[in-house]
Write a protein that holds these residues in place. Sequence first.
Motif, PDB file in Angstrom:
ATOM      1  N   GLY A 192       0.805  -1.205   0.000  1.00  0.00           N
ATOM      2  CA  GLY A 192       0.000   0.000   0.000  1.00  0.00           C
ATOM      3  C   GLY A 192       0.844   1.264   0.000  1.00  0.00           C
ATOM      4  O   GLY A 192       0.538   2.233  -0.715  1.00  0.00           O
ATOM      5  N   GLU A 193       1.928   1.263   0.789  1.00  0.00           N
ATOM      6  CA  GLU A 193       2.817   2.417   0.823  1.00  0.00           C
ATOM      7  C   GLU A 193       3.467   2.647  -0.541  1.00  0.00           C
ATOM      8  O   GLU A 193       3.595   3.783  -1.003  1.00  0.00           O
ATOM      9  CB  GLU A 193       3.903   2.206   1.884  1.00  0.00           C
ATOM     10  N   GLN A 194       3.877   1.569  -1.174  1.00  0.00           N
ATOM     11  CA  GLN A 194       4.496   1.689  -2.496  1.00  0.00           C
ATOM     12  C   GLN A 194       3.502   2.233  -3.522  1.00  0.00           C
ATOM     13  O   GLN A 194       3.845   3.080  -4.357  1.00  0.00           O
ATOM     14  CB  GLN A 194       5.025   0.320  -2.937  1.00  0.00           C
ATOM     15  N   GLN A 195       2.259   1.761  -3.455  1.00  0.00           N
ATOM     16  CA  GLN A 195       1.237   2.228  -4.399  1.00  0.00           C
ATOM     17  C   GLN A 195       0.917   3.698  -4.175  1.00  0.00           C
ATOM     18  O   GLN A 195       0.741   4.460  -5.135  1.00  0.00           O
ATOM     19  CB  GLN A 195      -0.021   1.374  -4.257  1.00  0.00           C
ATOM     20  N   ARG A 196       0.830   4.107  -2.903  1.00  0.00           N
ATOM     21  CA  ARG A 196       0.544   5.516  -2.611  1.00  0.00           C
ATOM     22  C   ARG A 196       1.686   6.423  -3.072  1.00  0.00           C
ATOM     23  O   ARG A 196       1.456   7.518  -3.603  1.00  0.00           O
ATOM     24  CB  ARG A 196       0.291   5.700  -1.112  1.00  0.00           C
ATOM     25  N   ALA A 197       2.916   5.962  -2.842  1.00  0.00           N
ATOM     26  CA  ALA A 197       4.062   6.764  -3.273  1.00  0.00           C
ATOM     27  C   ALA A 197       4.076   6.915  -4.793  1.00  0.00           C
ATOM     28  O   ALA A 197       4.348   7.998  -5.326  1.00  0.00           O
ATOM     29  CB  ALA A 197       5.359   6.122  -2.787  1.00  0.00           C
ATOM     30  N   ALA A 198       3.765   5.821  -5.491  1.00  0.00           N
ATOM     31  CA  ALA A 198       3.731   5.878  -6.956  1.00  0.00           C
ATOM     32  C   ALA A 198       2.612   6.790  -7.443  1.00  0.00           C
ATOM     33  O   ALA A 198       2.783   7.549  -8.407  1.00  0.00           O
ATOM     34  CB  ALA A 198       3.553   4.464  -7.518  1.00  0.00           C
ATOM     35  N   MET A 199       1.457   6.752  -6.760  1.00  0.00           N
ATOM     36  CA  MET A 199       0.339   7.615  -7.150  1.00  0.00           C
ATOM     37  C   MET A 199       0.669   9.076  -6.907  1.00  0.00           C
ATOM     38  O   MET A 199       0.352   9.943  -7.738  1.00  0.00           O
ATOM     39  CB  MET A 199      -0.925   7.212  -6.387  1.00  0.00           C
ATOM     40  N   GLN A 201       3.576  10.481  -6.927  1.00  0.00           N
ATOM     41  CA  GLN A 201       4.526  10.916  -7.937  1.00  0.00           C
ATOM     42  C   GLN A 201       3.833  11.148  -9.282  1.00  0.00           C
ATOM     43  O   GLN A 201       4.113  12.134  -9.979  1.00  0.00           O
ATOM     44  CB  GLN A 201       5.643   9.875  -8.091  1.00  0.00           C
ATOM     45  N   ALA A 202       2.918  10.257  -9.626  1.00  0.00           N
ATOM     46  CA  ALA A 202       2.171  10.417 -10.883  1.00  0.00           C
ATOM     47  C   ALA A 202       1.294  11.671 -10.844  1.00  0.00           C
ATOM     48  O   ALA A 202       1.183  12.400 -11.835  1.00  0.00           O
ATOM     49  CB  ALA A 202       1.315   9.174 -11.141  1.00  0.00           C
ATOM     50  N   ASP A 203       0.677  11.956  -9.670  1.00  0.00           N
ATOM     51  CA  ASP A 203      -0.152  13.154  -9.537  1.00  0.00           C
ATOM     52  C   ASP A 203       0.671  14.422  -9.717  1.00  0.00           C
ATOM     53  O   ASP A 203       0.253  15.368 -10.402  1.00  0.00           O
ATOM     54  CB  ASP A 203      -0.830  13.176  -8.161  1.00  0.00           C
ATOM     55  N   LYS A 204       1.845  14.470  -9.095  1.00  0.00           N
ATOM     56  CA  LYS A 204       2.706  15.655  -9.212  1.00  0.00           C
ATOM     57  C   LYS A 204       3.128  15.892 -10.657  1.00  0.00           C
ATOM     58  O   LYS A 204       3.134  17.021 -11.147  1.00  0.00           O
ATOM     59  CB  LYS A 204       3.937  15.486  -8.330  1.00  0.00           C
ATOM     60  N   GLY A 248     -11.797  13.955  -6.911  1.00  0.00           N
ATOM     61  CA  GLY A 248     -12.143  12.691  -7.548  1.00  0.00           C
ATOM     62  C   GLY A 248     -11.171  12.342  -8.662  1.00  0.00           C
ATOM     63  O   GLY A 248     -10.316  13.134  -9.046  1.00  0.00           O
ATOM     64  N   ARG A 249     -11.304  11.160  -9.186  1.00  0.00           N
ATOM     65  CA  ARG A 249     -10.393  10.691 -10.229  1.00  0.00           C
ATOM     66  C   ARG A 249     -11.174  10.202 -11.439  1.00  0.00           C
ATOM     67  O   ARG A 249     -12.265   9.645 -11.313  1.00  0.00           O
ATOM     68  CB  ARG A 249      -9.485   9.568  -9.708  1.00  0.00           C
ATOM     69  N   THR A 250     -10.584  10.405 -12.602  1.00  0.00           N
ATOM     70  CA  THR A 250     -11.177   9.930 -13.846  1.00  0.00           C
ATOM     71  C   THR A 250     -10.894   8.447 -14.021  1.00  0.00           C
ATOM     72  O   THR A 250     -10.224   7.829 -13.194  1.00  0.00           O
ATOM     73  CB  THR A 250     -10.616  10.727 -15.039  1.00  0.00           C
ATOM     74  N   ALA A 251     -11.387   7.880 -15.102  1.00  0.00           N
ATOM     75  CA  ALA A 251     -11.231   6.435 -15.308  1.00  0.00           C
ATOM     76  C   ALA A 251      -9.772   6.003 -15.397  1.00  0.00           C
ATOM     77  O   ALA A 251      -9.437   4.850 -15.085  1.00  0.00           O
ATOM     78  CB  ALA A 251     -11.973   6.016 -16.575  1.00  0.00           C
ATOM     79  N   ASP A 252      -8.880   6.906 -15.813  1.00  0.00           N
ATOM     80  CA  ASP A 252      -7.467   6.547 -15.917  1.00  0.00           C
ATOM     81  C   ASP A 252      -6.710   6.782 -14.612  1.00  0.00           C
ATOM     82  O   ASP A 252      -5.486   6.661 -14.570  1.00  0.00           O
ATOM     83  CB  ASP A 252      -6.795   7.334 -17.055  1.00  0.00           C
ATOM     84  N   GLY A 253      -7.444   7.123 -13.535  1.00  0.00           N
ATOM     85  CA  GLY A 253      -6.814   7.276 -12.237  1.00  0.00           C
ATOM     86  C   GLY A 253      -6.251   8.647 -11.945  1.00  0.00           C
ATOM     87  O   GLY A 253      -5.642   8.850 -10.888  1.00  0.00           O
ATOM     88  N   ARG A 254      -6.451   9.616 -12.829  1.00  0.00           N
ATOM     89  CA  ARG A 254      -5.888  10.947 -12.613  1.00  0.00           C
ATOM     90  C   ARG A 254      -6.909  11.857 -11.939  1.00  0.00           C
ATOM     91  O   ARG A 254      -8.118  11.704 -12.125  1.00  0.00           O
ATOM     92  CB  ARG A 254      -5.448  11.545 -13.950  1.00  0.00           C
TER      93      ARG A 254
END
Length: 336
Positions: A192-199, A201-204, A248-254
């Motif tokens: 979970g920590e790895q997924q949150r960190a990756a998300m 970074q992708a958001d930034k 909220g997030r769109t279908a692609d997770g952004r």
Amino acid sequence: MSLEDNGGAPAPGDQQQQTITGAPAAPDVRQDQGGAPAGGDQGAGGDGSDQGSRSLAQGGGTDAPEPAPTAKWPDDWREQLAGGDEAFLKQLKRYASPANYAKAGYEAQQRIRSGAAKEPLPENPTPEQITAWRKDNGIPEAPDGYKIEPGDGLVFGEADKPMLDAFRQFAHEHNWTPQQVNQGAAFVAQLGEQQRAAMDQADKSFRGEAQEQLREEWGREYSANIASMQNVVNRYGGPGTLDLLMGGRTADGRLIGDNPQVLRLLSTLAREINPLGTVVPAGTADAGKAAESELAELRAKMGDRSSDYWQGPDAEKNQSRYRELLTAVEKQRARA
């Protein structure tokens, strides 16, 4: 032979057993009547040492006794032991020799006796056997008895409670020990920590790209457009709607609040719905009143040719602001 069979003297094999179990065996040094070492022991000193050090090619060692023949297991020893049990045969094929198999069995028994290994739960156990086996292995009586501690500073939040309850139920049904449960919890927490960190970074990265694109399109109106959107959402959606929508997030997770297409649409709608929303700060309760108040201040300065409306470094900015406010107020009146 046993001690009784040998008249009380230990059998030759007993000396070897003492060495294996840790007790030192007495040195096997025998002497003849003359006090000299017997047999091959002459190699320790005396004339017999030359004979003992000679190779077979040199003619040495001809007086040594023939070695006793050793027992040989048949090539199908696994099949014979299995006795037609295919599962047992499959397990036996993991061992290279009968000696390896015997050693593995001995070590397993030692682990069981020492408590390092527990007897497995029997097939088709009764409820009483399950209860006793769980108690012997430290498994709680009910799923909520598991104490989740992933370690390494990792913690679960309140939102994770349904998942953890389901995990406890699964672990208890499969008789997982507390150690196994925490190993599984640690894996889930780390993942979970790895997924949150990756998300994050992708958001930034996505946010930076969107800002760069919209600032290039909107120029000096970038901040005004963002404020207009916020005002409209807050006015018509009520408290919390802005965070709910933009978070909220769109279908692609952004994130929706970082999507240029969504922001363009909201900006256009905001200008149509509330023209004043682009010229007053976000969150202003009464945009019309705020705009009229600021216009009155600027008109007062216009009557004084020495004011910062006409002179000084802020003159151009104040004049531009007056035109901006006036245009927005007129649009608002026309729309009304």
